[in-house]
Motif scaffolding. Structure first.
Motif, PDB file in Angstrom:
ATOM      1  N   GLY A 254       0.674  -1.297  -0.145  1.00 25.28           N
ATOM      2  CA  GLY A 254       0.064   0.136  -0.019  1.00 25.28           C
ATOM      3  C   GLY A 254       0.935   1.176   0.062  1.00 25.28           C
ATOM      4  N   VAL A 255       0.107   2.313  -0.029  1.00 29.12           N
ATOM      5  CA  VAL A 255       0.798   3.630   0.035  1.00 29.12           C
ATOM      6  C   VAL A 255       0.244   4.712   0.891  1.00 29.12           C
ATOM      7  CG1 VAL A 255       1.286   5.730  -1.387  1.00 29.12           C
ATOM      8  CG2 VAL A 255       1.749   3.467  -2.181  1.00 29.12           C
ATOM      9  N   ILE A 256       0.820   5.419   1.857  1.00 26.11           N
ATOM     10  CA  ILE A 256       0.559   6.533   2.598  1.00 26.11           C
ATOM     11  C   ILE A 256       0.579   7.762   1.932  1.00 26.11           C
ATOM     12  CG2 ILE A 256       0.512   7.530   4.615  1.00 26.11           C
ATOM     13  CD1 ILE A 256       1.672   4.873   5.959  1.00 26.11           C
ATOM     14  N   THR A 257      -0.432   8.419   1.868  1.00 24.81           N
ATOM     15  CA  THR A 257      -0.141   9.765   1.173  1.00 24.81           C
ATOM     16  C   THR A 257      -0.518  10.988   2.217  1.00 24.81           C
ATOM     17  OG1 THR A 257      -2.964   9.610   0.837  1.00 24.81           O
ATOM     18  CG2 THR A 257      -1.347   9.300  -0.999  1.00 24.81           C
ATOM     19  N   ILE A 258      -0.120  12.069   1.577  1.00 26.74           N
ATOM     20  CA  ILE A 258       0.168  13.436   2.724  1.00 26.74           C
ATOM     21  C   ILE A 258      -1.198  13.910   3.274  1.00 26.74           C
ATOM     22  CG2 ILE A 258      -0.123  15.179   0.813  1.00 26.74           C
ATOM     23  CD1 ILE A 258       2.228  15.384   3.782  1.00 26.74           C
ATOM     24  N   ASP A 259      -2.153  13.517   2.674  1.00 27.55           N
ATOM     25  CA  ASP A 259      -3.486  13.958   3.271  1.00 27.55           C
ATOM     26  C   ASP A 259      -3.776  13.454   4.472  1.00 27.55           C
ATOM     27  OD1 ASP A 259      -4.090  11.874   1.289  1.00 27.55           O
ATOM     28  OD2 ASP A 259      -6.121  12.178   1.493  1.00 27.55           O
ATOM     29  N   ASP A 260      -3.748  12.001   4.543  1.00 26.30           N
ATOM     30  CA  ASP A 260      -3.752  11.192   5.734  1.00 26.30           C
ATOM     31  C   ASP A 260      -2.582  11.470   6.743  1.00 26.30           C
ATOM     32  OD1 ASP A 260      -5.748   9.495   4.808  1.00 26.30           O
ATOM     33  OD2 ASP A 260      -4.477   8.544   3.367  1.00 26.30           O
ATOM     34  N   VAL A 261      -1.743  11.900   6.394  1.00 25.36           N
ATOM     35  CA  VAL A 261      -0.561  12.109   7.504  1.00 25.36           C
ATOM     36  C   VAL A 261      -0.962  13.457   8.081  1.00 25.36           C
ATOM     37  CG1 VAL A 261       1.824  12.912   7.655  1.00 25.36           C
ATOM     38  CG2 VAL A 261       1.337  11.027   6.358  1.00 25.36           C
ATOM     39  N   LEU A 262      -1.334  14.372   7.234  1.00 18.97           N
ATOM     40  CA  LEU A 262      -1.778  15.541   8.009  1.00 18.97           C
ATOM     41  C   LEU A 262      -2.919  15.231   9.054  1.00 18.97           C
ATOM     42  CD1 LEU A 262      -2.314  18.165   4.676  1.00 18.97           C
ATOM     43  CD2 LEU A 262      -0.268  18.065   6.613  1.00 18.97           C
ATOM     44  N   ASP A 263      -3.741  14.416   8.850  1.00  9.40           N
ATOM     45  CA  ASP A 263      -4.966  14.108   9.906  1.00  9.40           C
ATOM     46  C   ASP A 263      -3.989  13.515  10.971  1.00  9.40           C
ATOM     47  OD1 ASP A 263      -6.936  14.929   8.132  1.00  9.40           O
ATOM     48  OD2 ASP A 263      -7.263  12.801   7.159  1.00  9.40           O
ATOM     49  N   VAL A 264      -3.061  12.689  10.744  1.00 13.09           N
ATOM     50  CA  VAL A 264      -2.377  12.132  11.928  1.00 13.09           C
ATOM     51  C   VAL A 264      -1.819  12.955  12.850  1.00 13.09           C
ATOM     52  CG1 VAL A 264      -0.386  10.591  12.506  1.00 13.09           C
ATOM     53  CG2 VAL A 264      -2.064   9.937  10.815  1.00 13.09           C
ATOM     54  N   ILE A 265      -1.068  14.158  12.100  1.00 12.64           N
ATOM     55  CA  ILE A 265      -0.319  15.039  12.748  1.00 12.64           C
ATOM     56  C   ILE A 265      -1.489  15.935  13.713  1.00 12.64           C
ATOM     57  CG2 ILE A 265       0.899  17.472  12.452  1.00 12.64           C
ATOM     58  CD1 ILE A 265       2.004  16.103  10.028  1.00 12.64           C
ATOM     59  N   GLU A 266      -2.468  16.150  13.121  1.00 12.73           N
ATOM     60  CA  GLU A 266      -3.603  16.959  14.030  1.00 12.73           C
ATOM     61  C   GLU A 266      -4.124  15.946  14.980  1.00 12.73           C
ATOM     62  OE1 GLU A 266      -7.986  18.891  13.241  1.00 12.73           O
ATOM     63  OE2 GLU A 266      -7.097  18.092  11.635  1.00 12.73           O
ATOM     64  N   GLU A 267      -4.134  14.899  15.022  1.00  8.21           N
ATOM     65  CA  GLU A 267      -4.739  13.875  16.002  1.00  8.21           C
ATOM     66  C   GLU A 267      -3.592  13.994  17.141  1.00  8.21           C
ATOM     67  OE1 GLU A 267      -5.122   9.089  16.475  1.00  8.21           O
ATOM     68  OE2 GLU A 267      -5.974  10.140  14.540  1.00  8.21           O
ATOM     69  N   GLU A 268      -2.237  13.866  16.481  1.00 15.46           N
ATOM     70  CA  GLU A 268      -1.050  13.689  17.705  1.00 15.46           C
ATOM     71  C   GLU A 268      -0.901  14.979  18.267  1.00 15.46           C
ATOM     72  OE1 GLU A 268       1.038  11.080  18.296  1.00 15.46           O
ATOM     73  OE2 GLU A 268      -0.075   9.634  17.023  1.00 15.46           O
ATOM     74  N   ASN A 269      -1.216  16.133  17.752  1.00 14.25           N
ATOM     75  CA  ASN A 269      -0.997  17.274  18.541  1.00 14.25           C
ATOM     76  C   ASN A 269      -2.355  17.542  19.304  1.00 14.25           C
ATOM     77  OD1 ASN A 269       1.101  18.109  16.836  1.00 14.25           O
ATOM     78  ND2 ASN A 269       0.257  19.241  15.365  1.00 14.25           N
ATOM     79  N   SER A 270      -3.592  17.081  18.841  1.00 11.45           N
ATOM     80  CA  SER A 270      -4.653  17.276  19.989  1.00 11.45           C
ATOM     81  C   SER A 270      -4.297  16.557  20.983  1.00 11.45           C
ATOM     82  CB  SER A 270      -5.847  16.939  19.029  1.00 11.45           C
ATOM     83  OG  SER A 270      -6.131  17.783  17.989  1.00 11.45           O
ATOM     84  N   GLU A 271      -3.895  15.234  20.836  1.00 14.02           N
ATOM     85  CA  GLU A 271      -3.803  14.344  21.879  1.00 14.02           C
ATOM     86  C   GLU A 271      -2.780  14.959  22.885  1.00 14.02           C
ATOM     87  OE1 GLU A 271      -1.671   9.958  22.564  1.00 14.02           O
ATOM     88  OE2 GLU A 271      -3.436  10.073  20.882  1.00 14.02           O
ATOM     89  N   ASP A 272      -1.703  15.643  22.584  1.00 13.97           N
ATOM     90  CA  ASP A 272      -0.689  15.984  23.259  1.00 13.97           C
ATOM     91  C   ASP A 272      -1.214  17.321  24.186  1.00 13.97           C
ATOM     92  OD1 ASP A 272       1.127  14.405  22.648  1.00 13.97           O
ATOM     93  OD2 ASP A 272       2.291  15.686  21.297  1.00 13.97           O
ATOM     94  N   ILE A 273      -1.960  18.103  23.467  1.00 15.02           N
ATOM     95  CA  ILE A 273      -2.722  19.258  24.242  1.00 15.02           C
ATOM     96  C   ILE A 273      -3.680  18.865  25.208  1.00 15.02           C
ATOM     97  CG2 ILE A 273      -4.202  21.160  23.845  1.00 15.02           C
ATOM     98  CD1 ILE A 273      -3.178  21.502  21.209  1.00 15.02           C
ATOM     99  N   TYR A 274      -4.236  17.800  25.102  1.00 15.37           N
ATOM    100  CA  TYR A 274      -5.343  17.051  26.006  1.00 15.37           C
ATOM    101  C   TYR A 274      -4.515  16.717  27.165  1.00 15.37           C
ATOM    102  CZ  TYR A 274      -9.514  17.095  23.203  1.00 15.37           C
ATOM    103  OH  TYR A 274     -10.583  17.287  22.507  1.00 15.37           O
ATOM    104  N   ILE A 275      -3.513  16.096  26.838  1.00 16.43           N
ATOM    105  CA  ILE A 275      -2.616  15.538  28.044  1.00 16.43           C
ATOM    106  C   ILE A 275      -2.011  16.523  28.917  1.00 16.43           C
ATOM    107  CG2 ILE A 275      -0.656  13.897  28.541  1.00 16.43           C
ATOM    108  CD1 ILE A 275      -1.217  12.240  26.149  1.00 16.43           C
ATOM    109  N   MET A 276      -1.528  17.459  28.100  1.00 15.46           N
ATOM    110  CA  MET A 276      -0.600  18.507  28.752  1.00 15.46           C
ATOM    111  C   MET A 276      -1.641  19.384  29.828  1.00 15.46           C
ATOM    112  SD  MET A 276       1.878  19.969  25.760  1.00 15.46           S
ATOM    113  CE  MET A 276       2.601  21.109  26.582  1.00 15.46           C
ATOM    114  N   GLY A 277      -2.855  19.170  29.278  1.00 15.24           N
ATOM    115  CA  GLY A 277      -4.000  19.914  30.278  1.00 15.24           C
ATOM    116  C   GLY A 277      -4.523  19.008  31.073  1.00 15.24           C
ATOM    117  N   ALA A 278      -3.974  17.852  31.437  1.00  9.25           N
ATOM    118  CA  ALA A 278      -4.462  16.831  32.525  1.00  9.25           C
ATOM    119  C   ALA A 278      -5.952  16.441  31.919  1.00  9.25           C
ATOM    120  CB  ALA A 278      -4.407  17.521  33.740  1.00  9.25           C
TER     121      ALA A 278
END
Length: 439
Positions: A227-251
């Motif tokens: 298979g192949v991973i394209t940039i549009d799916d990676v942008l979603d992952v980056i947004e998801e990872e950033n959101s998760e970090d913000i949540y955790i940093m805010g307890a």
């Protein structure tokens, strides 16, 4: 227009808009109007709009259309969008969706759904342009013309051997500018990055950012292209990872649903665990105060400056932790840089602590009018607290990364709790030594 049954005008108005904007419009539509407007659009536009909708709106559409219309939507969706859609649907709708896909697609969907969540295999699409290394440029151009409409990306073509082992990539530009009798093997670029199907999505996102990729092949244990991973799916992952970090940093425990779409009970459940942990850990602070109650009893004035010390220490530690967590996330900092971080944070804390202590000394003597020795005790405590906080804030995320724990956990709430305990201990020990009280 819909209420007045001006359907042709509504269709014309919709088709003048970008599919992403139409998806935003559909988020606010009541179900009857939503399904009606969806049916007004051509199938290609409808499928593209569908891929940009939230899962709850997708569910409303699926529940409102016929099996034939559902099959049309699925036929036009790119494979990875179909998988993402199915992952969010309840079991009864998943059965209906799979029933309306052809056997080949159904088999491939089931295959991808078996990959671990948040893995490269769960992100990849199967709709990519694959060329054999021994075919000519002329043959490749024919293949691209024949299959391009069914592929998610054709800018980069992936070259394989007869047994589907990944050989490299070739760009569409190189194909079009080469002689017709040139073989793909002659123009293939073998210097490529690939990931295994079970690789974590955060690693994939880091590779995309580091090497500025638009697509990346996914291979199995035998280096065969799956298979192949394209940039549009990676942008979603980056947004998801950033959101998760913000949540955790805010307890706050990360949530898949947005704030407004989550129930009060759900939001409370995501917050209460961390609050309980921090409340219990904060009892250490109370223990330290009780341990040094003789010091406070001897000079009650010292209690007035406890909040200032604790807040300054917590803020200083959070500043350092935020910088280190960001560096780790971007790959600018590695766990092996621990000693460099200690040296740098120590130097920063000396400068910052000195300025804060001198300003505070002036305030204590001129405005609060406390005695010189009390002011010196408070300022030395502040200086030491900043040093400890900065070093802790710099090292704890590194320690978390080393232990395979999310570094964001070591952000504001946890660091504040740790620094509070340390700053109080420093304060009371110095007060005992300098002011000769308690003990």
């Amino acid at each position: 227009m819909v209420e007045e049954r001006q359907f042709s005008q509504a269709r014309t108005l919709l088709l003048d808009e970008n599919p992403v904007d139409i998806a935003e419009l559909f988020e606010e539509m009541p179900e009857n109007t939503l399904v009606l407007l969806f049916r007004l659009m051509p199938k290609e536009t409808a499928s593209e709009v569908f891929s940009h909708l939230d899962s709850d709106v997708q569910q409303r559409i699926v529940e409102g259309v016929t099996d034939k219309e559902l099959a049309t939507i699925l036929d036009e969706l790119f494979f990875d969008d179909t998988v993402d859609f199915i992952e969010e649907m309840p079991a009864n709708l998943v059965k209906r969706v799979l029933k309306n896909t052809d056997p080949t697609t159904r088999r491939l969907i089931n295959q991808v759904l078996k990959y671990p969540e948040d893995s490269a295999g769960s992100l990849m699409t199967l709709e990519f342009m694959e060329l054999k290394k021994d075919e000519t440029v002329a043959q490749a151009i024919v293949d691209i013309r024949r299959n391009s409409l069914e592929k998610e990306t054709i800018e980069t073509c992936f070259v394989t051997s007869a047994t589907r082992v990944l050989e490299g990539t070739v760009t569409l530009q190189n194909i079009l500018t080469s002689r017709d009798d040139t073989t793909i093997q002659e123009i293939v670029d073998k210097d490529i990055f690939s990931v295994g199907t079970t690789e974590d999505q955060s690693v994939v996102a880091d590779l995309f950012k580091k090497y500025e990729l638009l697509s990346m092949p996914v291979v199995d244990s035998e280096n065969r292209l799956v298979g192949v991973i394209t940039i549009d799916d990676v942008l979603d992952v980056i947004e998801e990872e950033n959101s998760e970090d913000i949540y955790i940093m805010g307890a706050v425990t990360p949530s898949e649903d947005s704030y407004l779409k989550s129930s009060v009970f759900e939001l409370a459940k995501h917050r209460i665990l961390w609050l309980l942990v921090l409340m219990i850990s904060a009892s250490i602070t109370g223990f330290i105060i009780r341990r040094f109650d003789e010091v406070l009893s001897s000079m009650v004035l010292l209690a007035a400056y406890i909040p200032m010390l604790m807040d300054t220490g917590g803020n200083a530690g959070s500043q350092s932790a935020t910088m280190i967590i960001r560096g780790l996330a971007l790959g600018e900092i590695k766990t092996r840089d621990a000693f460099k971080i200690i040296r740098k944070e120590f130097a920063i804390s000396l400068l910052v602590g000195s300025v804060l202590a001198m300003v505070n000394l002036g305030k204590l003597l001129l405005l609060d009018r406390v005695s010189l020795m009390v002011a010196v005790t408070i300022c030395i405590s502040l200086f030491c607290t900043v040093i400890v906080a900065k070093i802790c804030g710099g090292l704890l995320p590194i320690l978390a990364e080393k232990c395979k724990v999310d570094p964001a956990i070591m952000a504001s709430p946890l660091i504040t709790t740790i620094v509070d305990a340390v700053s109080l201990t420093i304060y009371f020990v110095l007060a005992t030594a300098i002011l000769h009280i308690g003990g």
